[in-house]
Design a protein around this motif. Structure first.
Motif, PDB file in Angstrom:
ATOM      1  N   LYS A  66      -7.894  -4.407   5.005  1.00 58.69           N
ATOM      2  CA  LYS A  66      -6.873  -3.395   5.314  1.00 58.69           C
ATOM      3  C   LYS A  66      -5.505  -4.050   5.112  1.00 58.69           C
ATOM      4  O   LYS A  66      -5.297  -5.218   5.450  1.00 58.69           O
ATOM      5  CB  LYS A  66      -7.040  -2.846   6.727  1.00 58.69           C
ATOM      6  N   THR A  67      -4.595  -3.289   4.519  1.00 60.20           N
ATOM      7  CA  THR A  67      -3.333  -3.874   4.042  1.00 60.20           C
ATOM      8  C   THR A  67      -2.135  -3.074   4.545  1.00 60.20           C
ATOM      9  O   THR A  67      -2.111  -1.847   4.453  1.00 60.20           O
ATOM     10  CB  THR A  67      -3.318  -3.914   2.496  1.00 60.20           C
ATOM     11  N   LEU A  68      -1.151  -3.812   5.066  1.00 61.48           N
ATOM     12  CA  LEU A  68       0.135  -3.218   5.435  1.00 61.48           C
ATOM     13  C   LEU A  68       1.151  -3.616   4.370  1.00 61.48           C
ATOM     14  O   LEU A  68       1.337  -4.803   4.096  1.00 61.48           O
ATOM     15  CB  LEU A  68       0.587  -3.716   6.811  1.00 61.48           C
ATOM     16  N   ILE A  69       1.784  -2.626   3.762  1.00 63.41           N
ATOM     17  CA  ILE A  69       2.803  -2.843   2.731  1.00 63.41           C
ATOM     18  C   ILE A  69       4.158  -2.550   3.368  1.00 63.41           C
ATOM     19  O   ILE A  69       4.367  -1.468   3.922  1.00 63.41           O
ATOM     20  CB  ILE A  69       2.566  -1.899   1.536  1.00 63.41           C
ATOM     21  N   VAL A  70       5.065  -3.518   3.317  1.00 65.53           N
ATOM     22  CA  VAL A  70       6.388  -3.361   3.942  1.00 65.53           C
ATOM     23  C   VAL A  70       7.447  -3.592   2.868  1.00 65.53           C
ATOM     24  O   VAL A  70       7.420  -4.622   2.179  1.00 65.53           O
ATOM     25  CB  VAL A  70       6.577  -4.374   5.102  1.00 65.53           C
ATOM     26  N   ALA A 110       5.987  -1.516  -4.419  1.00 66.92           N
ATOM     27  CA  ALA A 110       5.365  -0.959  -3.212  1.00 66.92           C
ATOM     28  C   ALA A 110       4.498   0.239  -3.564  1.00 66.92           C
ATOM     29  O   ALA A 110       3.401   0.420  -3.021  1.00 66.92           O
ATOM     30  CB  ALA A 110       6.441  -0.562  -2.205  1.00 66.92           C
ATOM     31  N   LEU A 111       4.994   1.057  -4.499  1.00 63.88           N
ATOM     32  CA  LEU A 111       4.242   2.253  -4.902  1.00 63.88           C
ATOM     33  C   LEU A 111       2.973   1.884  -5.665  1.00 63.88           C
ATOM     34  O   LEU A 111       1.942   2.553  -5.526  1.00 63.88           O
ATOM     35  CB  LEU A 111       5.140   3.165  -5.738  1.00 63.88           C
ATOM     36  N   VAL A 133       0.102 -12.792   6.673  1.00 62.27           N
ATOM     37  CA  VAL A 133       1.383 -12.111   6.446  1.00 62.27           C
ATOM     38  C   VAL A 133       2.173 -12.905   5.404  1.00 62.27           C
ATOM     39  O   VAL A 133       2.463 -14.085   5.617  1.00 62.27           O
ATOM     40  CB  VAL A 133       2.187 -12.006   7.761  1.00 62.27           C
ATOM     41  N   GLY A 134       2.526 -12.255   4.287  1.00 66.18           N
ATOM     42  CA  GLY A 134       3.238 -12.949   3.225  1.00 66.18           C
ATOM     43  C   GLY A 134       4.446 -12.178   2.728  1.00 66.18           C
ATOM     44  O   GLY A 134       4.299 -11.103   2.137  1.00 66.18           O
ATOM     45  N   THR A 178      -0.840  -8.427   5.084  1.00 66.26           N
ATOM     46  CA  THR A 178       0.471  -7.776   5.157  1.00 66.26           C
ATOM     47  C   THR A 178       1.337  -8.331   4.038  1.00 66.26           C
ATOM     48  O   THR A 178       1.556  -9.542   3.954  1.00 66.26           O
ATOM     49  CB  THR A 178       1.142  -8.020   6.523  1.00 66.26           C
ATOM     50  N   LEU A 179       1.794  -7.450   3.161  1.00 67.30           N
ATOM     51  CA  LEU A 179       2.609  -7.829   2.004  1.00 67.30           C
ATOM     52  C   LEU A 179       4.011  -7.263   2.187  1.00 67.30           C
ATOM     53  O   LEU A 179       4.185  -6.049   2.339  1.00 67.30           O
ATOM     54  CB  LEU A 179       1.996  -7.276   0.716  1.00 67.30           C
ATOM     55  N   ILE A 180       5.008  -8.151   2.178  1.00 67.12           N
ATOM     56  CA  ILE A 180       6.395  -7.735   2.418  1.00 67.12           C
ATOM     57  C   ILE A 180       7.235  -8.050   1.181  1.00 67.12           C
ATOM     58  O   ILE A 180       7.411  -9.214   0.819  1.00 67.12           O
ATOM     59  CB  ILE A 180       6.994  -8.477   3.632  1.00 67.12           C
TER      60      ILE A 180
END
Length: 198
Positions: free
Chosen positions: A142-146, A159-160, A98-99, A122-124
Motif C-alpha cells: 500500500k502506497t501513500l503519494i505526497v 504524482a498522477l 518513507v522516501g 510513502t513516496l514524497i
C-alpha cells in the motif's frame, strides 16, 4: 516516550549513521530516508519522530552512505540493496518506508526489488518516476503519494503517473507548496502519514 538516539553501525567497513527512537515493543517499524540536501536531524527537528514515537512506532531515520555523517561504502552496492542489507543487519522485520525526493526513487526501486521487506511505501515528490512507469503496477505494498503541486524539481505529473499505475494507493496533494511540501506543512503531512500507517 523515548528520545532519538544517535547511532553508528559498521556496515562492511563503513560507518553509517542513523537516529533511532520509539517503543521497546513497537507496533511496527518505520524507516525514514532523506532528500539530497537533508539528513536524519531534519526529521527530528520537524517533530515527526516525536509523533511516530507517541503512536508506538519504532523509527529509524537513516543517513544514506555518503550523506550526512555516514561514510561512503567501500563496496559497490546500490542504495536499495544497502537498505535491505542494513535493515537485516539491525534485525528489522518488514517495515514502513518513507522516501522523499531523490530517496523517493530509491524507495521505488526498493519496493520493486525487495517487496517482501515492505509493510507500506510513502513516496514524497520523488524524482525520475517516469523511468519506472512500466513497472509501477508490480508494486503491491500500500502506497501513500505526497506531492506539492508547485514542485519545480519533480513535476506533479509524476504524482498522477504513480496514482494511475500503483494498484493500492492514496494521494495527498499540497496545492500551493513545492518540492519540500512535507516539511512546509508538517502538521498536515504527519496527520495523513499516521492515518495511513494505521
Amino acid at each position: 516516550m523515548s528520545i532519538p538516539v544517535d547511532k553508528f553501525v559498521n556496515f562492511q567497513g563503513s560507518m553509517v549513521h542513523y537516529l533511532i527512537c520509539g517503543a521497546e515493543n513497537p507496533g511496527d517499524w518505520v524507516v525514514l530516508l532523506h532528500g539530497k540536501r537533508f539528513s536524519a536531524k531534519d526529521w527530528k527537528e520537524s517533530g515527526l519522530l516525536d509523533q511516530l514515537n507517541k503512536e508506538n512506532y519504532k523509527v529509524v531515520a537513516l543517513e544514506l552512505p555518503g550523506y550526512g555523517t555516514s561514510e561512503k561504502l567501500q563496496n559497490e552496492l546500490s542504495f536499495e540493496d544497502f537498505i535491505s542489507e542494513f535493515t537485516k543487519q539491525l534485525t528489522l522485520p518488514a517495515f514502513h518506508l518513507v522516501g522523499p525526493s531523490f530517496s523517493g526513487e530509491i524507495a521505488l526501486k526498493f519496493a520493486l526489488k525487495h517487496p517482501e521487506r515492505l509493510l507500506s511505501l510513502t513516496l514524497i515528490d520523488s524524482i525520475n518516476v517516469d523511468q519506472y512507469e512500466m513497472q509501477l503496477n508490480k508494486i503491491n505494498a500500500k502506497t501513500l503519494i505526497v506531492w506539492g503541486k508547485e514542485d519545480q524539481i519533480a513535476p506533479y505529473n509524476y504524482a498522477l503517473i504513480l496514482k494511475e499505475k500503483i494498484p493500492n494507493n492514496q494521494l495527498l496533494t499540497f496545492d500551493h507548496l513545492g518540492h519540500t511540501c512535507y516539511f512546509d506543512d508538517m502538521p498536515t503531512f504527519s496527520q495523513k502519514l499516521l492515518g495511513f500507517l494505521r
